[in-house]
Design a protein around this motif. Structure first.
Motif, PDB file in Angstrom:
ATOM      1  N   VAL A   1       0.843  -1.207   0.000  1.00 55.69           N
ATOM      2  CA  VAL A   1       0.000   0.000   0.000  1.00 55.69           C
ATOM      3  C   VAL A   1       0.874   1.250   0.000  1.00 55.69           C
ATOM      4  O   VAL A   1       0.658   2.192  -0.782  1.00 55.69           O
ATOM      5  N   ASN A   2       1.878   1.267   0.858  1.00 56.12           N
ATOM      6  CA  ASN A   2       2.751   2.445   0.972  1.00 56.12           C
ATOM      7  C   ASN A   2       3.510   2.705  -0.324  1.00 56.12           C
ATOM      8  O   ASN A   2       3.750   3.865  -0.693  1.00 56.12           O
ATOM      9  N   MET A   3       3.896   1.649  -1.027  1.00 52.08           N
ATOM     10  CA  MET A   3       4.591   1.828  -2.300  1.00 52.08           C
ATOM     11  C   MET A   3       3.687   2.521  -3.318  1.00 52.08           C
ATOM     12  O   MET A   3       4.114   3.448  -4.022  1.00 52.08           O
TER      13      MET A   3
ATOM     14  N   GLN B   1      -7.213  -6.702   9.210  1.00 49.16           N
ATOM     15  CA  GLN B   1      -8.229  -6.178   8.287  1.00 49.16           C
ATOM     16  C   GLN B   1      -8.444  -4.689   8.509  1.00 49.16           C
ATOM     17  O   GLN B   1      -8.556  -3.909   7.550  1.00 49.16           O
ATOM     18  N   GLU B   2      -8.507  -4.290   9.759  1.00 51.58           N
ATOM     19  CA  GLU B   2      -8.692  -2.869  10.081  1.00 51.58           C
ATOM     20  C   GLU B   2      -7.506  -2.037   9.590  1.00 51.58           C
ATOM     21  O   GLU B   2      -7.690  -0.961   9.000  1.00 51.58           O
ATOM     22  N   ASN B   3      -6.284  -2.521   9.836  1.00 47.50           N
ATOM     23  CA  ASN B   3      -5.088  -1.791   9.409  1.00 47.50           C
ATOM     24  C   ASN B   3      -5.057  -1.620   7.889  1.00 47.50           C
ATOM     25  O   ASN B   3      -4.747  -0.537   7.375  1.00 47.50           O
ATOM     26  N   VAL B   4      -5.358  -2.696   7.178  1.00 50.19           N
ATOM     27  CA  VAL B   4      -5.315  -2.659   5.716  1.00 50.19           C
ATOM     28  C   VAL B   4      -6.394  -1.725   5.170  1.00 50.19           C
ATOM     29  O   VAL B   4      -6.142  -0.918   4.262  1.00 50.19           O
ATOM     30  N   ARG B   5      -7.570  -1.819   5.728  1.00 50.33           N
ATOM     31  CA  ARG B   5      -8.672  -0.975   5.254  1.00 50.33           C
ATOM     32  C   ARG B   5      -8.365   0.503   5.477  1.00 50.33           C
ATOM     33  O   ARG B   5      -8.630   1.347   4.604  1.00 50.33           O
TER      34      ARG B   5
ATOM     35  N   MET C   1     -11.345  -9.321   3.838  1.00 51.89           N
ATOM     36  CA  MET C   1     -10.357  -8.262   3.612  1.00 51.89           C
ATOM     37  C   MET C   1     -10.402  -7.775   2.162  1.00 51.89           C
ATOM     38  O   MET C   1     -10.246  -6.570   1.901  1.00 51.89           O
ATOM     39  N   SER C   2     -10.625  -8.684   1.209  1.00 55.86           N
ATOM     40  CA  SER C   2     -10.736  -8.281  -0.196  1.00 55.86           C
ATOM     41  C   SER C   2     -11.976  -7.434  -0.428  1.00 55.86           C
ATOM     42  O   SER C   2     -11.907  -6.382  -1.075  1.00 55.86           O
TER      43      SER C   2
END
Length: 660
Positions: free
Chosen positions: A334-336, A374-378, A404-405
């Motif tokens: 995500v950061n990339m 899931q929370e972190n990714v979202r 998560m998807s």
């Protein structure tokens, strides 16, 4: 479709499928006659697509018809448990391979009596890679006097092509597939005689064993798509031909120890093939993870020929090691993408996506709780990119990846451990490789329609289709203006209803409520997906709506069950059977149950056996092989494993007692 036992003649097997604007209604009928002078148990088995909903099942025995009833799962469960306590019941539906589930029921039929089984199911065919596919699995297991498969396809916007083939078609059987195609209708039939079904001269074996597949597509002359209106409901099919958008994809690859062996070999092979398919206008990056997160390059790279060759060399060198840090790996990807967007290294109008491949659970790192991950990714994605998750094998927590998807505008797919895992991985990439539109909104007049299915779509990919359905508040179409909006794409138009009587003047109106049932099917599927995420109140509300509609339209969904009462006979009392809809969760439970059966057997075997007895050791090794064969096969062999377990235990006790 019906397994034959001695002196039971299966004299008719028919599959009748009607496809109306991509909505398939399939009726499977099997008829058998007990020629014996005593009663016989007859088993009816059908494999149907996992995407389908069973809508009806009936048995006709000696002129009496017994019809299944769709009930709320919890109520059916109580009825089931009550019957279980008296030893009278068994489940009807079990997993059968990747795409299918098996429906089976057995009944005791009196001497010289007939039985007719009828199973009906429905599904909305999904367009993938530019075509619709209708799959019918046929396994009569015996020669059948009257065997036929008939498919009729009605597509008012016109049929562009139709193909029919089967996994069991020999050169002799191929000419028996009859196909008639006009502008808006296709008729496909396959009716071999008993002699043509015969596997070899004079033998009773049948060639008919496998999948019969009809694939087709429709004409697409209007960018607005096609809208069908029948009996107060409409369905809108949207699949314009547009130039491909560039994409920016980060491949996140699990290289932990659990990926060792064939998995990592297949992953390397698949990635090498996928990299060669990345378009030169795309940008890509590779993140490999185990206990440590490692990137091929610090930022995304344009897919030039030189960069692809360099990336392929990197992929060839990856190997398995360490634990599984999913949280940090996905956040790195995500950061990339975020950083490259901020630095304006990526085309302004392009699609951002992450493709995660993993085979296990998070086992290392600061965050191992799946809810927190899931929370972190979202939070990190913030709705700005899509996350696609590929779960490799049976040990992966598929529901974790699925939720998560969906939370991040993507989807999940299970990759089965098999020799064709590379093909599965490539096939998934092909589906998402060519985005055409982003953030698509489908607009309909507020005062003309209600009960709309989802009308906003994050992406539209080449070869797929957007489908929206809803209820018309009145039949006045004068003000029914449809508009499709995207940042750089806009199309609108006035809707006019197709005149089905003109298109099909010689056809009976056999499927007049198809738009309403299609709307109900699509609504229920979307409610079930929505119920997997959101707040507890939102989950409860969507689940309740899905349940009400499942009962109203008699769909066997994960919230409902079909209750079938077997008739009482002289040899057996009446009993209750339950047909449930399988989900990924129940599929995994069946698999684990099989494994636990095998482990319990091995444990008891070692207890019974005298380790010092050379003969017993040989028997022990032989039985180990047998039980693990049962464990490794598909879930519908569960009863075979249990029976083997029980019989082998008795044999071992006898061997040990007699000191053989």
């Amino acid at each position: 479709l019906t397994r034959s036992v001695k002196k039971v003649e299966v004299y008719s097997v028919t599959v009748d499928c009607t496809v109306t604007s991509c909505f398939a209604h399939t009726v499977m009928t099997s008829k058998a006659f007990n020629k014996a002078s005593s009663s016989q148990e007859i088993l009816f088995e059908v494999e149907l697509p996992k995407t389908a909903f069973i809508t009806n099942f009936s048995m006709e025995i000696e002129g009496q018809v017994y019809v299944g009833e769709v009930k709320e799962k919890e109520k059916a469960k109580k009825q089931y448990e009550k019957a279980v306590s008296s030893g009278q019941t068994a489940g009807l539906v079990k997993a059968s391979g990747r795409k299918m589930e098996k429906f089976s029921v057995s009944v005791n039929i009196a001497a010289e009596s007939n039985v007719t089984f009828v199973l009906t199911y429905e599904e909305l065919l999904q367009r993938k890679l530019g075509r619709y596919e209708l799959l019918t699995r046929v396994k009569p297991k015996t020669l059948v006097q009257d065997f036929q498969i008939v498919t009729n396809i009605y597509e008012p916007q016109g049929i562009s092509y139709v193909d029919a083939h089967a996994t069991f078609l020999s050169n002799e059987l191929l000419p028996l597939v009859e196909k008639t195609v006009t502008d808006r209708k296709a008729h496909i039939s396959f009716s071999p005689t008993m002699e043509q079904q015969r596997k070899c001269p004079g033998c009773d074996g049948t060639l008919i064993d496998g999948d019969f597949i009809v694939s087709y597509d429709v004409k697409r002359e209007k960018n607005l798509g096609d809208i069908q209106i029948v009996n107060g409901y409409f369905v809108h099919f949207f699949a314009p031909e547009l130039p491909k958008l560039p994409k920016n994809v980060v491949f996140v690859i699990d290289t932990s120890t659990s990926m060792s062996g064939r998995k990592i070999v297949q992953t390397r092979e698949a990635m090498l093939a996928i990299l060669q398919q990345v378009h030169e206008d795309d940008h890509f990056a590779i993140v490999r993870f185990d206990s440590v997160i490692e990137t091929w390059k610090d930022s995304l790279t344009k897919a030039t020929k030189e960069n692809i060759i360099e990336a392929m060399d990197y992929i060839r060198r990856i190997d398995s090691r360490g634990w599984t840090n999913i949280n940090d790996a996905v956040l790195k990807a995500v950061n990339m993408l975020v950083k490259d967007r901020q630095m304006e290294r990526l085309p302004e109008r392009s699609a951002d996506m992450i493709i995660l491949l993993t085979d296990g659970m998070p086992s290392v790192g600061k965050y191992r709780d799946i809810g927190k991950i899931q929370e972190n990714v979202r939070t990190a994605i913030g709705g700005n990119m899509s996350l696609y998750c590929l779960g490799f094998g049976n040990d992966v927590d598929y529901s974790f990846l699925d939720v998560m998807s969906r939370q991040n505008k993507g989807l999940a797919r299970r990759i089965f451990e098999a020799s064709d895992a590379v093909v599965q991985l490539q096939g998934f990439y092909d589906e998402v490789a060519s985005p055409l539109l982003l953030e698509v909104d489908m607009h309909y007049p507020d005062n003309a329609v209600d009960s709309l299915t989802i009308s906003h779509f994050s992406q539209f990919f080449n070869g797929t289709e957007i489908v929206v359905a809803g209820h018309l508040m009145d039949n006045d179409l004068d003000n029914f203006l449809v508009e499709v909006l995207e940042e750089d794409f806009r199309v609108q138009g006035q809707v006019s209803a197709a005149d089905w009587d003109v298109f099909y003047p010689d056809e009976e109106y056999i499927f007049g409520d198809f738009t309403e049932r299609l709307w109900a099917y699509l609504t229920i599927q979307q409610l079930l997906d929505k119920s997997k995420s959101g707040t507890p109140d939102e989950k409860a509300s969507t689940t309740a709506k899905a349940l009400d509609m499942s009962l109203q339209y008699s769909f066997v969904t994960p919230l409902t069950s079909m209750v079938v009462t077997k008739p009482e006979t002289e040899d057996s009392p009446s009993s209750t059977l339950i047909a449930d809809k399988l989900t990924e969760g129940t599929w995994r439970k069946q698999s684990l149950k099989m494994q636990n059966t095998g482990l319990a057997f091995l444990k008891e075997t070692k207890t019974i056996l005298n380790d010092e007895s050379e003969g017993c050791v040989c028997v022990y090794v032989w039985l180990c092989v047998c039980v693990w064969l049962c464990v490794c096969v598909k879930c519908h062999f569960e009863m075979a494993a249990v029976k083997l377990y029980q019989k082998s235990k008795a044999w071992l006790q006898l061997i040990h007692k007699e000191n053989w």
